[in-house]
Scaffold this motif. Structure first.
Motif, PDB file in Angstrom:
ATOM      1  N   GLY A  15       0.797  -1.240   0.000  1.00  0.00           N
ATOM      2  CA  GLY A  15       0.000   0.000   0.000  1.00  0.00           C
ATOM      3  C   GLY A  15       0.825   1.283   0.000  1.00  0.00           C
ATOM      4  O   GLY A  15       0.304   2.351   0.330  1.00  0.00           O
ATOM      5  N   LYS A  16       2.083   1.226  -0.403  1.00  0.00           N
ATOM      6  CA  LYS A  16       2.958   2.421  -0.370  1.00  0.00           C
ATOM      7  C   LYS A  16       2.406   3.534  -1.263  1.00  0.00           C
ATOM      8  O   LYS A  16       2.268   4.674  -0.842  1.00  0.00           O
ATOM      9  N   THR A  17       2.091   3.173  -2.502  1.00  0.00           N
ATOM     10  CA  THR A  17       1.589   4.185  -3.432  1.00  0.00           C
ATOM     11  C   THR A  17       0.239   4.725  -2.942  1.00  0.00           C
ATOM     12  O   THR A  17      -0.027   5.926  -3.012  1.00  0.00           O
ATOM     13  N   SER A  18      -0.575   3.846  -2.391  1.00  0.00           N
ATOM     14  CA  SER A  18      -1.883   4.279  -1.883  1.00  0.00           C
ATOM     15  C   SER A  18      -1.720   5.254  -0.722  1.00  0.00           C
ATOM     16  O   SER A  18      -2.456   6.240  -0.626  1.00  0.00           O
ATOM     17  N   ILE A  19      -0.760   5.009   0.154  1.00  0.00           N
ATOM     18  CA  ILE A  19      -0.531   5.901   1.297  1.00  0.00           C
ATOM     19  C   ILE A  19      -0.080   7.270   0.787  1.00  0.00           C
ATOM     20  O   ILE A  19      -0.573   8.308   1.217  1.00  0.00           O
ATOM     21  N   VAL A  68       6.715   0.226   5.467  1.00  0.00           N
ATOM     22  CA  VAL A  68       5.306  -0.185   5.397  1.00  0.00           C
ATOM     23  C   VAL A  68       5.157  -1.701   5.275  1.00  0.00           C
ATOM     24  O   VAL A  68       5.832  -2.336   4.473  1.00  0.00           O
ATOM     25  N   TYR A  69       4.265  -2.256   6.088  1.00  0.00           N
ATOM     26  CA  TYR A  69       3.859  -3.644   5.863  1.00  0.00           C
ATOM     27  C   TYR A  69       2.340  -3.714   5.844  1.00  0.00           C
ATOM     28  O   TYR A  69       1.647  -2.759   6.194  1.00  0.00           O
ATOM     29  N   ASP A  70       1.857  -4.864   5.387  1.00  0.00           N
ATOM     30  CA  ASP A  70       0.418  -5.086   5.258  1.00  0.00           C
ATOM     31  C   ASP A  70       0.012  -5.971   6.434  1.00  0.00           C
ATOM     32  O   ASP A  70       0.531  -7.095   6.566  1.00  0.00           O
ATOM     33  N   ILE A  71      -0.897  -5.493   7.274  1.00  0.00           N
ATOM     34  CA  ILE A  71      -1.222  -6.258   8.491  1.00  0.00           C
ATOM     35  C   ILE A  71      -1.896  -7.601   8.187  1.00  0.00           C
ATOM     36  O   ILE A  71      -2.037  -8.431   9.070  1.00  0.00           O
ATOM     37  N   THR A  72      -2.282  -7.812   6.932  1.00  0.00           N
ATOM     38  CA  THR A  72      -2.892  -9.105   6.588  1.00  0.00           C
ATOM     39  C   THR A  72      -1.871 -10.082   5.992  1.00  0.00           C
ATOM     40  O   THR A  72      -2.214 -11.211   5.664  1.00  0.00           O
TER      41      THR A  72
END
Ligand code: G3D
Ligand code: MG
Length: 207
Positions: A32-36, A99-103
């Motif tokens: 989600g880096k670009t989304s953030i 950034v990491y993805d919690i899922t």
């Protein structure tokens, strides 16, 4: 690099800016880096993004106290095949958003590798960092998620290791939750670090 962005960057550099800082968003692909970045800059959330190809950047001017700060936000593609491209873009990074993805547990476990890649390509300079667990909107859904405490504990360990205060922040780029906080906290830490370095070199010069 898109021509419009390049012209905008040159214009910004000519404006009366007190400081320009480069910060870098790093982490595995699709966390989600670009989304953030887009959400922070007020661009709408899009599903089905084009993959970031190697690197991309955006700029933003922030007023912090009396200072007008230009931040250049580099967004690096996380996929292993872009490693060689990425390496050239770390240099001069003053702060990092990890950034990491919690899922996706693997994305959390890979954070140390990202830090090593940053250090290796940024003259071994430790810099202020923020640990971000993204996709918080998926908590309570069908996905198994990494508990917040894991992020908090790991951020504390990173703080001890780096000598900087490393906060853990959960975001949802999809809903714009908490996306300003990591950038603002990081910039304040960078300014503080920069000022301390200036004072230290001044004192050294005057001994
Ligand atoms: P990256 O830049 O780290 O590679 P992207 O990641 O920003 O391209 O996002 C990867 C995918 O995750 C995208 O979905 C995006 O819509 C989704 N995503 C990003 N942030 C969030 C979030 O906070 N919540 C949820 N639920 N999804 C998010 P697609 O479907 O395009 O692969
Ligand atoms: Mg991307």
């Amino acid at each position: 690099m898109n021509e419009y962005r390049l012209i905008r960057l040159i214009c910004l550099m000519k404006m009366k800016i007190d400081k320009t800082y480069k910060i870098t968003l790093i982490g595995d692909g699709a966390v989600g880096k670009t989304s953030i970045r887009r959400s922070y800059l007020g661009e709408t959330f899009k599903g089905n993004y084009n993959l970031t190809l190697g690197s991309d950047f955006a700029t933003k001017i922030m007023q912090v106290g009396d200072l007008k700060i230009n931040i250049i936000i580099w967004d690096l593609a996380g996929q292993p095949r872009f490693k060689a491209v990425r390496e050239g873009f770390y240099r001069g990074t003053k702060g990092a958003l990890l950034v990491y993805d919690i899922t996706r547990k693997d994305t959390y476990e890979n954070i140390p590798q990202w830090i090593m890649e940053l250090l290796k390509n940024n003259r071994k300079q430790k810099v202020p960092m923020i640990l971000i667990g993204n996709k918080s909107d998926l908590r309570g859904s069908l996905y198994k998620t990494i508990p917040s405490e894991h992020g908090e504990t790991y951020a504390e360990e990173l703080g001890l290791w780096s000598g900087f205060d490393v906060p853990y922040i959960e975001t949802s780029a999809k809903f714009g939750d908490n996306v300003d906080q990591p950038f603002e906290t990081l910039i304040k830490q960078i300014i503080k670090t920069d000022q301390m370095k200036t004072i230290a070199s001044y004192l050294q010069g005057n001994l």
